[in-house]
Design a protein around this motif. Structure first.
Motif, PDB file in Angstrom:
ATOM      1  N   GLY A 143      20.852  15.746  16.747  1.00  0.00           N
ATOM      2  CA  GLY A 143      20.801  16.898  15.849  1.00  0.00           C
ATOM      3  C   GLY A 143      19.546  17.731  16.028  1.00  0.00           C
ATOM      4  O   GLY A 143      19.240  18.584  15.195  1.00  0.00           O
ATOM      5  N   GLU A 144      18.812  17.517  17.123  1.00  0.00           N
ATOM      6  CA  GLU A 144      17.570  18.241  17.395  1.00  0.00           C
ATOM      7  C   GLU A 144      17.660  18.936  18.756  1.00  0.00           C
ATOM      8  O   GLU A 144      18.561  18.665  19.539  1.00  0.00           O
ATOM      9  CB  GLU A 144      16.380  17.274  17.405  1.00  0.00           C
ATOM     10  N   SER A 145      16.682  19.816  19.010  1.00  0.00           N
ATOM     11  CA  SER A 145      16.574  20.444  20.326  1.00  0.00           C
ATOM     12  C   SER A 145      15.709  19.562  21.216  1.00  0.00           C
ATOM     13  O   SER A 145      14.676  19.059  20.774  1.00  0.00           O
ATOM     14  CB  SER A 145      15.944  21.838  20.217  1.00  0.00           C
ATOM     15  N   TYR A 146      16.117  19.424  22.479  1.00  0.00           N
ATOM     16  CA  TYR A 146      15.383  18.551  23.397  1.00  0.00           C
ATOM     17  C   TYR A 146      14.124  19.251  23.881  1.00  0.00           C
ATOM     18  O   TYR A 146      14.170  20.401  24.316  1.00  0.00           O
ATOM     19  CB  TYR A 146      16.268  18.184  24.586  1.00  0.00           C
ATOM     20  N   SER A 147      12.981  18.554  23.827  1.00  0.00           N
ATOM     21  CA  SER A 147      11.698  19.147  24.167  1.00  0.00           C
ATOM     22  C   SER A 147      11.287  18.886  25.611  1.00  0.00           C
ATOM     23  O   SER A 147      10.305  19.452  26.091  1.00  0.00           O
ATOM     24  CB  SER A 147      10.609  18.592  23.250  1.00  0.00           C
ATOM     25  N   GLY A 148      12.017  18.015  26.307  1.00  0.00           N
ATOM     26  CA  GLY A 148      11.647  17.648  27.667  1.00  0.00           C
ATOM     27  C   GLY A 148      11.005  16.284  27.760  1.00  0.00           C
ATOM     28  O   GLY A 148      10.857  15.739  28.856  1.00  0.00           O
ATOM     29  N   ASP A 149      10.607  15.717  26.626  1.00  0.00           N
ATOM     30  CA  ASP A 149      10.023  14.372  26.587  1.00  0.00           C
ATOM     31  C   ASP A 149      11.014  13.429  25.912  1.00  0.00           C
ATOM     32  O   ASP A 149      11.316  13.591  24.723  1.00  0.00           O
ATOM     33  CB  ASP A 149       8.698  14.374  25.822  1.00  0.00           C
ATOM     34  N   PHE A 150      11.496  12.463  26.673  1.00  0.00           N
ATOM     35  CA  PHE A 150      12.526  11.578  26.135  1.00  0.00           C
ATOM     36  C   PHE A 150      11.991  10.705  25.008  1.00  0.00           C
ATOM     37  O   PHE A 150      10.891  10.162  25.095  1.00  0.00           O
ATOM     38  CB  PHE A 150      13.099  10.676  27.228  1.00  0.00           C
ATOM     39  N   LYS A 151      12.765  10.599  23.963  1.00  0.00           N
ATOM     40  CA  LYS A 151      12.503   9.628  22.904  1.00  0.00           C
ATOM     41  C   LYS A 151      13.843   9.076  22.431  1.00  0.00           C
ATOM     42  O   LYS A 151      14.869   9.755  22.470  1.00  0.00           O
ATOM     43  CB  LYS A 151      11.739  10.259  21.740  1.00  0.00           C
ATOM     44  N   LYS A 152      13.815   7.827  22.013  1.00  0.00           N
ATOM     45  CA  LYS A 152      15.051   7.192  21.573  1.00  0.00           C
ATOM     46  C   LYS A 152      15.561   7.843  20.295  1.00  0.00           C
ATOM     47  O   LYS A 152      14.783   8.349  19.476  1.00  0.00           O
ATOM     48  CB  LYS A 152      14.821   5.700  21.345  1.00  0.00           C
ATOM     49  N   ILE A 153      16.884   7.833  20.139  1.00  0.00           N
ATOM     50  CA  ILE A 153      17.498   8.396  18.944  1.00  0.00           C
ATOM     51  C   ILE A 153      18.048   7.270  18.082  1.00  0.00           C
ATOM     52  O   ILE A 153      18.371   6.184  18.584  1.00  0.00           O
ATOM     53  CB  ILE A 153      18.633   9.376  19.314  1.00  0.00           C
ATOM     54  N   PRO A 154      18.158   7.489  16.780  1.00  0.00           N
ATOM     55  CA  PRO A 154      18.783   6.474  15.923  1.00  0.00           C
ATOM     56  C   PRO A 154      20.233   6.267  16.366  1.00  0.00           C
ATOM     57  O   PRO A 154      20.934   7.231  16.679  1.00  0.00           O
ATOM     58  CB  PRO A 154      18.718   7.094  14.522  1.00  0.00           C
TER      59      PRO A 154
END
Length: 232
Positions: A143-154
């Motif tokens: 539900g967010e815009s991707y910033s280019g830095d991967f992070k895990k999602i719930p």
């Protein structure tokens, strides 16, 4: 392929152009923006068929030897019961160095570009398109815009969150060689996340067939140069 926009005309005057069939409906970009504005993510069950349809269309192009250079939600139309990708010809029609400048001026396309496309636009492979699909999937699930830095999602409800995050991390790898080798391989991992054993079995066979085909291409001897001139 029903998921790739039909080209109905082209010309060169007053400058080169291509005419595609008209498709009525929301774009995937509009739908993602709507969800983000409501601070909502897609359910995996709702989004998986959309990303699979897009993957099917792009995989069709890849098997024809074509690369899109990027796959963008604003170019994906939800046309009735079909999902159609437009503007897939841009990478072949516009010099890559000029095309990347066009894409980078548009925020709705820039964040879907693979890192290597920005650095060496003329040297990309189909892994650049796989990266774009990874951004779409990450945004839909978070539900967010991707910033280019991967992070895990719930993890979405009813889904193996660790497996999904491993899939996303691989799809969004900075090094193209670390991504999935093909969209069929990505579809196989999506089926495993989904827990669809019948689809998994079918796609395993397709992936193995693709691997055999790739191995045969590597082993095939290069054609001998034809002799030119008269024999003496």
């Amino acid at each position: 392929n029903r998921h790739v926009a039909k080209i109905i005309g082209s010309g060169a005057e007053p400058r080169p152009y291509v005419v595609e069939a008209f498709y009525e409906g929301l774009t995937l970009g509009q739908l993602l923006q709507l969800k983000a504005g409501q601070n909502e993510a897609f359910s995996f069950e709702d989004f998986a068929p959309l990303i699979e349809a897009v993957g099917t269309g792009i995989n069709y192009l890849h098997r024809r030897g074509e690369i899109c250079g990027g796959v963008f939600p604003k170019h994906i139309f939800l046309a009735g019961d079909n999902v159609v990708i437009s503007d897939t010809f841009l990478y072949a029609a516009i010099p890559p160095e000029a095309l990347v400048r066009i894409f980078l001026r548009d925020e709705e396309r820039a964040r879907y570009l693979a890192p290597e496309f920005v650095v060496s636009p003329a040297e990309i492979t189909r892994q650049a398109d796989i990266y774009s699909l990874g951004v779409m999937l990450w945004e839909a699930m978070s539900g967010e815009s991707y910033s280019g830095d991967f992070k895990k999602i719930p993890p979405p409800e009813g889904i193996d969150g660790e497996r999904l995050n491993r899939l996303l991390e691989r799809t969004l790898a900075e090094n193209p060689e670390d991504r999935f080798p093909s969209l069929t391989a990505l579809a196989l991992d999506l089926a495993r996340v989904e827990g669809d054993e019948n689809k998994v079995k079918t796609l395993e066979q397709v992936v193995m067939a693709e691997a055999r085909e790739a191995a045969q291409e590597i082993k095939a001897p290069a054609p001998e140069d034809e002799q030119v001139g008269e024999a003496t």
